[in-house]
Motif scaffolding. Structure first.
Motif, short mmCIF file in Angstrom:
data_model
loop_
_atom_site.label_atom_id
_atom_site.label_comp_id
_atom_site.label_asym_id
_atom_site.label_seq_id
_atom_site.Cartn_x
_atom_site.Cartn_y
_atom_site.Cartn_z
N SER A 40 52.62 71.59 -91.04
CA SER A 40 51.78 70.68 -90.29
C SER A 40 52.58 70.29 -89.14
O SER A 40 53.92 70.10 -89.18
N PRO A 41 51.93 69.80 -88.03
CA PRO A 41 52.75 69.26 -86.93
C PRO A 41 53.45 67.98 -87.17
O PRO A 41 54.59 67.77 -86.58
N GLU A 42 53.16 67.17 -88.30
CA GLU A 42 53.99 66.21 -88.25
C GLU A 42 55.02 66.35 -89.39
O GLU A 42 55.96 65.31 -89.25
N VAL A 43 55.27 67.40 -89.66
CA VAL A 43 56.55 67.87 -90.61
C VAL A 43 57.45 68.49 -89.67
O VAL A 43 57.15 69.54 -89.16
N THR A 44 58.83 68.32 -89.95
CA THR A 44 59.89 68.96 -89.06
C THR A 44 60.73 69.59 -90.26
O THR A 44 61.07 69.11 -91.43
N VAL A 45 61.18 71.12 -90.20
CA VAL A 45 62.04 71.54 -91.12
C VAL A 45 63.18 72.01 -90.49
O VAL A 45 63.21 72.63 -89.31
N GLU A 46 64.37 71.47 -91.01
CA GLU A 46 65.73 71.56 -90.43
C GLU A 46 66.37 72.56 -91.36
O GLU A 46 66.83 72.29 -92.71
N PHE A 47 66.87 73.64 -90.92
CA PHE A 47 67.55 74.70 -91.60
C PHE A 47 69.06 74.53 -91.72
O PHE A 47 69.68 74.45 -90.62
N LEU A 48 69.68 74.29 -93.03
CA LEU A 48 71.05 74.04 -92.98
C LEU A 48 71.76 75.21 -93.21
O LEU A 48 72.95 75.44 -92.74
N GLU A 49 71.25 76.09 -94.09
CA GLU A 49 71.63 77.72 -94.16
C GLU A 49 70.79 78.62 -94.12
O GLU A 49 69.69 78.13 -94.70
N GLY A 55 71.21 88.12 -102.77
CA GLY A 55 72.63 87.24 -103.12
C GLY A 55 72.79 86.06 -102.12
O GLY A 55 73.70 85.17 -102.24
N GLY A 56 72.08 86.15 -100.94
CA GLY A 56 72.24 85.02 -100.13
C GLY A 56 71.33 83.91 -100.24
O GLY A 56 70.51 83.78 -101.21
N ARG A 57 71.38 82.76 -99.50
CA ARG A 57 70.54 81.69 -99.67
C ARG A 57 70.11 81.02 -98.61
O ARG A 57 70.77 81.01 -97.34
N GLU A 58 69.05 80.37 -98.71
CA GLU A 58 68.78 79.07 -97.43
C GLU A 58 68.21 78.08 -97.98
O GLU A 58 67.81 77.86 -99.02
N VAL A 59 68.92 77.07 -97.14
CA VAL A 59 68.61 75.56 -97.52
C VAL A 59 68.11 74.89 -96.30
O VAL A 59 68.54 75.08 -95.31
N ARG A 71 64.28 68.55 -100.05
CA ARG A 71 65.45 69.70 -100.04
C ARG A 71 64.82 71.01 -100.75
O ARG A 71 64.18 70.97 -101.72
N CYS A 72 64.94 72.09 -100.17
CA CYS A 72 64.45 73.40 -100.68
C CYS A 72 65.55 74.21 -100.69
O CYS A 72 66.42 74.63 -99.57
N GLU A 73 65.85 74.78 -101.71
CA GLU A 73 67.04 75.83 -101.68
C GLU A 73 66.38 77.00 -102.23
O GLU A 73 65.88 77.19 -103.37
N VAL A 74 66.53 78.03 -101.32
CA VAL A 74 65.98 79.69 -101.74
C VAL A 74 67.35 80.30 -102.13
O VAL A 74 68.41 80.35 -101.35
N GLY A 75 67.12 81.30 -103.11
CA GLY A 75 67.97 82.24 -103.43
C GLY A 75 67.34 83.60 -103.50
O GLY A 75 66.47 84.00 -104.22
#
Length: 293
Positions: A40-49, A55-59, A71-75
Motif C-alpha cells: 500500500s502507499p503508506e508502506v515503504t520497502v527497502e531492499f538490503l540484499e 542459493g541466493g537471498r533477498e533481505v 524484516r523479510c528474509e527470502v531464500g
C-alpha cells in the motif's frame, strides 16, 4: 512460554495481461520487485540484499511511519525460468521471528496473457500471521499484475564473453559510442557509471531531433546486473525503472534489457512508436561494438 506454531496453507492467483516471459521478469528481477513489493502507499520497502538465483537471498525492510520495521528474509531454493519458483521466507520484528513460510509460485501462459498461482505453507510463530499474509499477497499480486502489464522486456544473445559485453556497457568512454537505435548518437553532459552515479545526455535522432535523458544508477553488480531510473531530461519526471542483466551462455552472453514504465499510457505510447524494435537495434549495436573490440 513460547506459544505453539500455527500452520496453514494459503493459495493466491492472478491473471496478468502480459506474456509469461514478462511476468517472470516482473516476479523475479530485483529492480521490478522493488517497484511492486509495497502492499500500500503508506508502506515503504527497502531492499538490503537481492540475489535472485538458487542459493541466493533477498533481505528487505517493510517500513510504516511510527511502527517498528518488519524484516523479510527470502531464500531462493529453485528457479525454473517462466515456470516455477520456490523460496523460503522468514518474517521478524524487533529481532523476534514472527513466521516462516515456503512459497511456491507456478507461472503459465501463452501469447499476450499469463497467470501466476502462489501457494504459501505458513508457520506462524509469535502471532497468527495468516490474515496479514492474505492481505499482503493479495495486494502484492495486484501490484505485480499492474507492473507486468506495463513492462517491456528485450533479450539478445551476444556472441561475446560476458566480461567484454559488460565492459562495453559500463565504460564511460564506450557506452555513448553505441547506445541508442540505428542512426542515433549521444551527446554527454555528465557520466558516472557506478552505484549512485548518473548519466546526463542527449540522444540525437537521424533528423537532428534532441531527446534529453537522465539515467540514475542505483544497483550495479559487476558483470551481473544494472538497475537505473530513466528521467525525461536532467532531473525531469520519471519515465521508467529499468534494468539490464548479463548471463553467460557458453562463450556468449544473454543480455536482458527491461523497463517498467511509470504509467500504462507511457507503455502504450512507447509500443506505438516502436520501442521494442528500437531497443533491439540498440542491443544489435552493442553486439557489433563488442565483436569489433
Amino acid at each position: 512460554m513460547t506459544p505453539p506454531a500455527r500452520f496453514t496453507t494459503l493459495t493466491f492467483a492472478r491473471d496478468v495481461a502480459a506474456p509469461v516471459a514478462t511476468l517472470w521478469q516482473a516476479w523475479t528481477a530485483p529492480a521490478a520487485r522493488a517497484v511492486w513489493a509495497a502492499p500500500s502507499p503508506e508502506v515503504t520497502v527497502e531492499f538490503l540484499e537481492a540475489e535472485t538465483r538458487p542459493g541466493g537471498r533477498e533481505v528487505s525492510l517493510c517500513k510504516v511511519q511510527g511502527q517498528p520495521d518488519i524484516r523479510c528474509e527470502v531464500g531462493w531454493l529453485d528457479l525454473v525460468p517462466q515456470a516455477r519458483s520456490v523460496n523460503s521466507e522468514v518474517i521478524s520484528e524487533g529481532g523476534v521471528t514472527q513466521s516462516a513460510a515456503l512459497v511456491t509460485a507456478a507461472l503459465s501462459g501463452g501469447g499476450e496473457s499469463s497467470r501466476i498461482e502462489v501457494t504459501v505453507q505458513l508457520a506462524s510463530l509469535a502471532a497468527d500471521m495468516a490474515a496479514g499474509y492474505r492481505q499482503g499477497f493479495e495486494a502484492g499480486l495486484s501490484n505485480l499484475a499492474g507492473v507486468a502489464a506495463r513492462t517491456m522486456v528485450l533479450e539478445r544473445v551476444i556472441r561475446a564473453p560476458r566480461r567484454l559485453v559488460w565492459s562495453c556497457w559500463m565504460n564511460p568512454e564506450t557506452l555513448p559510442l553505441w547506445w541508442g537505435p540505428e542512426g542515433f548518437s549521444c551527446r554527454t553532459t555528465r557520466i558516472d557509471l557506478r552505484d549512485g552515479g548518473e548519466w546526463v545526455f542527449d540522444m540525437i535522432g537521424p533528423d537532428g531531433t534532441v531527446y534529453p535523458n537522465h539515467h540514475l544508477y542505483r544497483d550495479v553488480r559487476p558483470e551481473t546486473r544494472i538497475a537505473y531510473t530513466l528521467l525525461w531530461g536532467e532531473n525531469g519526471p520519471k519515465h521508467a525503472d529499468a534494468w539490464a542483466s548479463f548471463e553467460e551462455e557458453g562463450e556468449a552472453t544473454r543480455v536482458t534489457l527491461a523497463m517498467v514504465f511509470s504509467t500504462e499510457a507511457e507503455f502504450q505510447a512507447a509500443k506505438g512508436f516502436g520501442a521494442p524494435e528500437l531497443g533491439q537495434q540498440t542491443l544489435g549495436k552493442l553486439e557489433r561494438f563488442a565483436l569489433a573490440r
